[in-house]
Design a protein around this motif. Sequence first.
Motif, PDB file in Angstrom:
ATOM      1  N   ARG A 149      34.523   9.749  39.589  1.00 49.57           N
ATOM      2  CA  ARG A 149      33.647  10.636  38.693  1.00 49.57           C
ATOM      3  C   ARG A 149      32.867   9.912  37.520  1.00 49.57           C
ATOM      4  O   ARG A 149      33.320   9.234  36.759  1.00 49.57           O
ATOM      5  CB  ARG A 149      34.459  11.968  38.027  1.00 49.57           C
ATOM      6  CG  ARG A 149      35.165  12.635  39.045  1.00 49.57           C
ATOM      7  CD  ARG A 149      36.098  13.735  38.304  1.00 49.57           C
ATOM      8  NE  ARG A 149      35.133  14.625  37.925  1.00 49.57           N
ATOM      9  CZ  ARG A 149      35.347  15.233  36.732  1.00 49.57           C
ATOM     10  NH1 ARG A 149      36.090  14.985  36.110  1.00 49.57           N
ATOM     11  NH2 ARG A 149      34.263  16.263  36.476  1.00 49.57           N
ATOM     12  N   SER A 154      31.375  10.958  42.338  1.00 53.06           N
ATOM     13  CA  SER A 154      30.319  11.782  42.336  1.00 53.06           C
ATOM     14  C   SER A 154      29.442  11.388  40.921  1.00 53.06           C
ATOM     15  O   SER A 154      30.172  10.838  40.014  1.00 53.06           O
ATOM     16  CB  SER A 154      31.180  13.348  41.945  1.00 53.06           C
ATOM     17  OG  SER A 154      31.956  13.265  40.747  1.00 53.06           O
ATOM     18  N   PHE A 163      35.980  11.923  32.854  1.00 51.97           N
ATOM     19  CA  PHE A 163      35.150  11.264  33.956  1.00 51.97           C
ATOM     20  C   PHE A 163      35.649   9.735  34.047  1.00 51.97           C
ATOM     21  O   PHE A 163      36.095   9.150  32.639  1.00 51.97           O
ATOM     22  CB  PHE A 163      33.549  11.024  33.478  1.00 51.97           C
ATOM     23  CG  PHE A 163      33.206  12.519  33.618  1.00 51.97           C
ATOM     24  CD1 PHE A 163      32.383  12.733  34.991  1.00 51.97           C
ATOM     25  CD2 PHE A 163      32.946  13.394  32.598  1.00 51.97           C
ATOM     26  CE1 PHE A 163      31.880  14.082  35.310  1.00 51.97           C
ATOM     27  CE2 PHE A 163      32.446  14.748  32.899  1.00 51.97           C
ATOM     28  CZ  PHE A 163      32.013  14.809  34.221  1.00 51.97           C
TER      29      PHE A 163
END
Length: 143
Positions: free
Chosen positions: A51, A74, A107
Amino acid sequence: MKSASDTWFDEAYYQRYYFDKKTSVIDPEHAERLGAFVCSYLQYLRVPVKRVLDVGCGIGLWRAAVARHFPDASYHGVEFSDYLCGRFGWERGSVVDYQAHDPAEPFDLVICQGVLPYLNPSDLKLALRNLGRLSRGALYVEA
């Protein structure tokens, strides 16, 4: 000193400083080399990256490097400029107070390039604290 206003970052600003080759302040090749370096270094350190948050992502220069080095990750772009959010589909937000949709899931890589000089000292402190909260693995901050 006052932090940057959202009215500064309109279409004319980006046309002048990003899209017009005569007055551009960015070098896409530099951004590509920097992105490749940071991502390669994280791979060398064996930091798992699934992430990625790019706060102040601008026109998204980091996206290609992230995709090349971490194809399963992502990429989430957050931008202060309404104009860029509309043009590129970024989420509207500020490094000062952005909150992830799922705060329990930080993240793996947080990128913040070219943003901090636009902040006053009190907003800068809030932004740095926020960046630490958003990241669980790696944080690239350009100061």
